[in-house]
Design an enzyme around this catalytic site. Structure first.
Site, PDB file in Angstrom:
ATOM      1  NE  ARG A 255      -4.266  -1.431   0.320  1.00 19.23           N
ATOM      2  CZ  ARG A 255      -4.325  -2.355  -0.598  1.00 19.23           C
ATOM      3  NH1 ARG A 255      -3.222  -2.737  -1.443  1.00 19.23           N
ATOM      4  NH2 ARG A 255      -5.511  -3.258  -0.574  1.00 19.23           N
ATOM      5  CG  HIS A 303      -3.160  -1.631  -7.069  1.00 20.73           C
ATOM      6  ND1 HIS A 303      -3.637  -1.063  -5.973  1.00 20.73           N
ATOM      7  CD2 HIS A 303      -3.172  -2.831  -6.592  1.00 20.73           C
ATOM      8  CE1 HIS A 303      -3.933  -1.813  -4.941  1.00 20.73           C
ATOM      9  NE2 HIS A 303      -3.738  -3.420  -5.506  1.00 20.73           N
TER      10      HIS A 303
HETATM   11  C1  OXD Z   1      -5.242  -5.516  -3.018  1.00 23.04           C
HETATM   12  C2  OXD Z   1      -5.539  -6.461  -3.977  1.00 23.04           C
HETATM   13  O1  OXD Z   1      -5.529  -5.890  -1.914  1.00 23.04           O
HETATM   14  O2  OXD Z   1      -5.351  -6.328  -5.297  1.00 23.04           O
HETATM   15  O3  OXD Z   1      -4.403  -4.610  -3.381  1.00 23.04           O
HETATM   16  O4  OXD Z   1      -5.907  -7.810  -3.857  1.00 23.04           O
END
Ligand code: OXD
Length: 340
Positions: A255, A303
């Site tokens: 994160r 991400h």
């Molecule tokens: C997260 C996912 O928790 O992508 O970031 O699963």
């Protein structure tokens, strides 16, 4: 009967599962995959979510959400602000991702609601490959070669050996343990940092606050895989970065809020850190004017280190709904005090 935390609910074909997903397309995919595995239950999409309207007009014979009673079980990611007030009798919320920090920050989340996260469900091998790929790029000096290409330069550079790149993984839960074992199998020296003692093949796990400085000092490449909690917020600051071996790297697949960005940029600018790979950010999508985009020593991905695999994930969630039905407590239930 379904036992969920301290509460027991009836499990019958009238049970209603609602999907609440903020990404267009994801709600429909989850509805399809869960309905296939739990054909006796009603699976709808919350009308406040992007796919909510499509699910009502779709060809599948699902009752219109509008005519359904409030749901018993929710499955999703970033539900709308009024979601929990529209579903007051929820017994469990299944996160469609590994992390639940966004959910725990939702102002409407009932305090006693059971929150259950995905455990691996196909994400582990993807995350492990992402990290290995970055390490091989680092070892092979690929960023330096990309810079050389931009200026038309032909110059061979010595590659780093595995011994020169000791790895520290912060957070060795379900995903971190897989990443660690994968990198160890690839020949890297891997240490993990955890709150308590753990055993992982090929990985030396250091634990407890007292071991934190020695763990950092033994690491040249720091990989972040810990959940975002009050304890890990801004964990990687100037002081932590200073303890890493010189000319180190940071790989953040956890994160954005674990890292103090200004301290990271300062460490890169000072040459104390050689580079960083960032897959996660405080604000996502990363705003167009964020200085991280253009830093010469930062690689950015949106991400994507381990996207949710809907089929295996739906299989896992359906299995856990079945466990609830048998009165068992499914694994992956979040300890609301700890935050993961
Ligand atoms: C997260 C996912 O928790 O992508 O970031 O699963």
């Amino acid at each position: 009967m379904v036992a969920c935390a301290a509460r027991v609910i009836a499990y019958d074909p009238a049970m209603h599962i609602v999907i609440a997903h903020n990404e267009p397309g994801a709600g429909l995919a989850w509805q399809r995959e869960l309905s296939r595995r739990l054909p006796e239950l009603t699976v709808s999409i919350d009308p406040g979510c992007p796919d909510g309207a499509d699910s009502l007009s779709g060809a599948r014979a699902h009752p219109a959400s509008a005519g359904l009673p409030p749901a018993d079980i929710a499955v999703g990611w970033k539900p709308p602000a009024d979601f929990f007030s529209r579903h007051p009798r929820l017994q469990a919320f299944f996160s469609t991702g590994a992390g639940v920090d966004h959910l725990l920050r939702h102002p409407g989340l009932p305090a006693a609601l059971a929150v259950i996260r995905l455990e691996d469900a196909g994400m582990g091998p993807l995350m492990a490959d992402y990290c290995l790929h970055e390490l091989l790029r680092i070892a092979g000096r690929h960023d330096a070669y990309a810079a050389q290409q931009r200026s038309g330069q032909w110059q061979e550079l010595p590659a780093f050996t595995r011994e020169e790149l000791p790895i520290g993984i912060v957070g060795v839960g379900v995903l971190g343990a897989q990443v660690g074992a994968h990198l160890a199998r690839a020949g890297f020296t891997v240490r993990g940092f955890a709150r308590s003692a753990k055993s992982i093949d090929g990985v030396e796990v250091m634990h407890g606050e007292g071991a934190w400085p020695a763990f950092l000092a033994a690491s040249r490449v720091l990989i972040l895989l810990a959940p975002h909690t009050p304890q890990t917020d801004n964990l990687i600051d100037a002081a932590a970065l200073r303890l890493l071996q010189p000319q180190g790297w940071l790989i953040n697949v956890a994160r954005g809020a674990l890292v103090v960005e200004a301290d990271l940029i300062a460490a890169l600018d000072a040459g104390q850190l050689a580079g960083a790979t960032l897959d996660v950010f405080r604000r996502e999508p990363l705003p167009a004017d964020d200085p991280l985009w253009h830093h010469r020593a930062i690689r950015i991905t949106p991400h994507v280190s381990a996207p949710t695999q809907v089929g295996p994930s739906a299989e896992q969630v359906a299995g856990k709904i079945g466990a609830l039905a048998r009165g068992e407590r499914p694994s992956g239930q979040i300890d609301r005090q700890r935050g993961y």
